[in-house]
Design an enzyme around this catalytic site. Structure first.
Site, short mmCIF file in Angstrom:
data_model
loop_
_atom_site.label_atom_id
_atom_site.label_comp_id
_atom_site.label_asym_id
_atom_site.label_seq_id
_atom_site.Cartn_x
_atom_site.Cartn_y
_atom_site.Cartn_z
N LEU A 72 0.83 -1.22 0.00
CA LEU A 72 0.00 0.00 0.00
C LEU A 72 0.86 1.27 0.00
CD1 LEU A 72 -2.99 -0.68 2.43
CD2 LEU A 72 -2.90 -0.89 -0.04
N SER A 137 -9.16 -1.50 16.70
CA SER A 137 -8.80 -2.44 17.75
C SER A 137 -9.29 -1.93 19.09
CB SER A 137 -7.28 -2.58 17.78
OG SER A 137 -6.87 -3.22 18.96
N TYR A 161 1.61 1.58 17.86
CA TYR A 161 0.62 0.76 17.13
C TYR A 161 -0.79 1.30 17.41
CZ TYR A 161 -2.73 -2.97 16.33
OH TYR A 161 -3.85 -3.68 15.94
N LYS A 165 -3.91 3.23 14.95
CA LYS A 165 -5.35 2.89 14.87
C LYS A 165 -6.19 4.14 15.15
CE LYS A 165 -4.92 -1.32 13.70
NZ LYS A 165 -5.16 -1.61 12.28
N ASN A 191 -10.13 -9.71 21.15
CA ASN A 191 -8.96 -10.59 20.99
C ASN A 191 -9.27 -11.76 20.04
OD1 ASN A 191 -8.56 -9.05 23.54
ND2 ASN A 191 -6.63 -10.13 23.50
P1 NAD Z 1 -1.83 -10.10 9.85
O1 NAD Z 1 -0.46 -9.58 10.03
O2 NAD Z 1 -2.03 -11.57 9.86
O3 NAD Z 1 -2.46 -9.51 8.50
C1 NAD Z 1 -2.13 -8.24 8.01
C2 NAD Z 1 -1.80 -8.40 6.53
O4 NAD Z 1 -1.48 -7.12 5.99
C3 NAD Z 1 -0.60 -9.31 6.31
O5 NAD Z 1 -0.93 -10.27 5.34
C4 NAD Z 1 0.49 -8.37 5.78
O6 NAD Z 1 1.35 -9.02 4.88
C5 NAD Z 1 -0.35 -7.29 5.14
N1 NAD Z 1 0.30 -5.96 5.07
C6 NAD Z 1 0.90 -5.28 6.07
N2 NAD Z 1 1.34 -4.10 5.61
C7 NAD Z 1 1.02 -4.03 4.29
C8 NAD Z 1 1.21 -3.07 3.27
N3 NAD Z 1 1.85 -1.92 3.48
N4 NAD Z 1 0.73 -3.34 2.03
C9 NAD Z 1 0.10 -4.51 1.77
N5 NAD Z 1 -0.11 -5.45 2.70
C10 NAD Z 1 0.35 -5.22 3.94
O7 NAD Z 1 -2.75 -9.42 10.97
P2 NAD Z 1 -4.24 -9.73 11.39
O8 NAD Z 1 -4.22 -10.31 12.75
O9 NAD Z 1 -4.94 -10.43 10.31
O10 NAD Z 1 -4.80 -8.24 11.54
C11 NAD Z 1 -5.48 -7.59 10.48
C12 NAD Z 1 -5.79 -6.17 10.91
O11 NAD Z 1 -6.58 -6.20 12.11
C13 NAD Z 1 -4.57 -5.32 11.23
O12 NAD Z 1 -4.80 -4.01 10.78
C14 NAD Z 1 -4.50 -5.37 12.74
O13 NAD Z 1 -3.88 -4.22 13.27
C15 NAD Z 1 -5.97 -5.40 13.10
N6 NAD Z 1 -6.22 -6.00 14.42
C16 NAD Z 1 -5.70 -7.24 14.68
C17 NAD Z 1 -5.91 -7.79 15.94
C18 NAD Z 1 -5.32 -9.15 16.28
O14 NAD Z 1 -5.15 -9.44 17.45
N7 NAD Z 1 -5.01 -10.00 15.32
C19 NAD Z 1 -6.65 -7.10 16.90
C20 NAD Z 1 -7.17 -5.86 16.59
C21 NAD Z 1 -6.94 -5.31 15.33
C1 UD1 Z 2 -2.67 -7.40 22.70
C2 UD1 Z 2 -2.07 -6.09 22.25
C3 UD1 Z 2 -3.20 -5.14 21.83
C4 UD1 Z 2 -4.10 -5.78 20.78
C5 UD1 Z 2 -4.64 -7.08 21.38
C6 UD1 Z 2 -5.57 -7.82 20.45
C7 UD1 Z 2 -0.05 -5.90 23.62
C8 UD1 Z 2 0.62 -5.19 24.75
N1 UD1 Z 2 -1.31 -5.53 23.37
O1 UD1 Z 2 -3.37 -7.18 23.87
O2 UD1 Z 2 -2.65 -3.96 21.30
O3 UD1 Z 2 -5.16 -4.92 20.46
O4 UD1 Z 2 -3.53 -7.93 21.70
O5 UD1 Z 2 -4.86 -8.59 19.55
O6 UD1 Z 2 0.53 -6.72 22.95
N2 UD1 Z 2 -0.45 -13.32 28.22
C9 UD1 Z 2 0.30 -14.19 28.98
N3 UD1 Z 2 1.35 -14.81 28.37
C10 UD1 Z 2 1.69 -14.62 27.06
C11 UD1 Z 2 0.91 -13.72 26.30
C12 UD1 Z 2 -0.15 -13.08 26.91
O7 UD1 Z 2 0.02 -14.39 30.16
O8 UD1 Z 2 2.67 -15.20 26.58
C13 UD1 Z 2 -1.63 -12.67 28.85
C14 UD1 Z 2 -1.57 -11.15 28.83
O9 UD1 Z 2 -0.92 -10.67 29.95
C15 UD1 Z 2 -3.07 -10.82 28.81
C16 UD1 Z 2 -3.69 -11.98 28.02
O10 UD1 Z 2 -2.76 -13.05 28.09
O11 UD1 Z 2 -3.60 -10.83 30.11
C17 UD1 Z 2 -3.95 -11.65 26.57
O12 UD1 Z 2 -2.74 -11.15 26.00
P1 UD1 Z 2 -2.60 -10.84 24.44
O13 UD1 Z 2 -3.03 -12.03 23.66
O14 UD1 Z 2 -1.22 -10.34 24.21
O15 UD1 Z 2 -3.69 -9.72 24.16
P2 UD1 Z 2 -3.87 -8.26 24.86
O16 UD1 Z 2 -3.05 -8.12 26.06
O17 UD1 Z 2 -5.32 -8.05 25.04
#
Ligand code: NAD
Ligand code: UD1
Length: 379
Positions: A72, A137, A161, A165, A191
């Protein structure tokens, strides 16, 4: 989930980041819904194999997936994709998401997540495509003063990060004020965990997983020796952190419902919805559910709290239920069942398994021929 109707079969959706964890599950759902799906992804954190499997799972609709390996941040390449297709809406997942890395490399995160989005928005605007679903998020609630978090809670980013958002959310609010033709839905995921029930697609993190369930999964398949539990002195049921885990399949149907809402609600403006279950689960409860699903013990060690963590976060879900007609269907049993199904069938994610247990360089990170691209690579 219950969407309120069927999409028009001719509609074409651009899915950025569609090769990633949530994007691949959502792209599959949209194909099954009957949309044509164009994915752009730079494979920074994903691989072609995930897309091959999406095509396979979509059956006869698999032919409606088109892929471009595009970054992008490369505005010309994105523009080429828009010149080749008419998009009815965009679902924007592409972004970097590791909190720790964002603290170490803030410029990378601002460049990729904010500039990448600005490029996309400018091009959408110039092509008259003004319907967007954005991956926000729960991180934008920072350390919430109470739970459950409703969409009107004060917003606060705790790290670069999270700020990316929040910036994009604010950009979308400003854009709608300036040009009311824009229709935007900001989805705040809690999550995401679990995998497609087939065990063919799932989460495949690079390096040491930051998040709880990918780590548990790697302990279960023998890639890590034990789980560190970050903190046991929180003011929660068992002292460990409480989160709102949501099955990735429910997130996928949530996007489907959000798209339908965009298409059917001209005055949607810029609207936020939480996607969560509304239920909090502690770390130890989640580990116990996984142990039951996988029929094994997960060795764990209680450690200090992780800096920046809050004790308890879960979603208020009423707004999404009422306005999107969507409600999460899966509980932690299903999440853990599907997480284990994926992990046991794919212990090294999308990489071939290694008999010696050693990890090798990812074989699927970009740079090779794309077999499923119907369009010419636009890079
Ligand atoms: P992911 O890393 O598996 O997927 C993101 C995708 O975007 C990847 O395939 C990566 O290759 C692609 N990408 C990154 N930068 C790019 C760029 N500049 N151009 C084209 N492609 C690019 O992550 P995900 O867990 O699937 O998350 C998807 C979205 O949801 C993200 O924006 C993330 O911040 C958001 N989100 C994820 C979580 C989570 O815990 N997984 C929670 C809240 C929000
Ligand atoms: C993380 C991200 C947050 C994102 C969210 C959803 C951080 C600091 N925050 O938060 O930005 O929006 O994921 O994807 O990374 N835990 C353990 N052991 C581990 C990993 C996690 O005990 O090895 C605990 C953590 O302390 C927490 C819970 O598991 O209490 C969930 O952790 P995690 O999966 O990292 O999610 P978030 O903390 O909610």
């Amino acid at each position: 989930m219950v969407a309120n109707g069927q999409p028009h079969l001719e509609q074409c959706i651009l899915v950025t980041g569609g090769a990633g964890y949530i994007g691949s599950h959502t792209a599959l759902q949209l194909l099954l819904d009957g949309y044509t799906v164009v994915i752009v992804d730079n494979f920074d954190n994903s691989c072609e194999e995930a897309l091959q499997r999406v095509v396979e799972l979509a059956g006869k609709n698999g032919k409606n997936l088109i892929f471009y390996q595009v970054d992008l941040c490369n505005k010309d390449a994105v523009e080429n994709v828009f010149a080749s297709h008419h998009f009815d809406a965009v679902v924007h997942f592409a972004g970097l998401k590791a909190v720790g890395e964002s603290v170490a490399k803030p410029l990378l995160y601002y460049l990729n997540n904010v500039n990448g989005t600005l490029n996309l928005l400018e091009i959408m605007s110039s092509y008259g495509c003004k319907k967007l679903v954005f991956s926000s998020s729960a991180t934008v609630y920072g350390q919430p003063k109470s739970v459950p978090c409703t969409e009107d809670f004060p917003l606060q980013a705790m790290n670069p990060y999270g700020r990316t958002k929040l910036f994009v959310e604010d950009i979308m609010r400003d854009l709608h004020k300036a040009d009311p033709e824009w229709r935007t839905i900001l989805l705040r995921y809690f999550n995401p965990v679990g995998a497609h029930p087939s065990g063919r697609i799932g989460e495949d993190p690079r390096g040491i997983p930051n998040n709880l369930m990918p780590y548990v999964q790697q302990v279960a398949v023998g890639r890590r020796s034990e789980l560190s539990v970050f903190g046991s002195d929180y003011n929660t049921r068992d002292g460990t952190g409480v989160r709102d885990y949501i099955h990735v399949q429910d997130l996928a149907t949530g996007h489907s419902a959000a798209l339908f809402k965009l298409f059917t609600t001209p005055n949607i403006g810029c609207t936020v919805y939480n996607l969560g279950t509304g239920k909090g689960t502690s770390v130890l409860e989640m580990v116990a559910a996984f142990e039951k699903a996988a029929q094994m013990k997960i060795p764990l060690r209680i450690m200090d709290r992780r800096p920046g963590d809050c004790s308890e976060v879960y979603a208020a879900t009423e707004k999404a239920e009422k306005e999107l007609g969507w409600k999460a269907q899966n509980g932690i049993e299903e999440m853990c069942r599907d997480q284990w199904n994926w992990a046991s069938k794919n212990p090294f994610g999308y990489q071939p398994s290694h008999a010696d247990g050693k990890e090798s360089k990812p074989v699927c990170n970009g740079g090779h021929d794309l077999k499923i691209s119907n369009g010419a690579a636009a890079t």
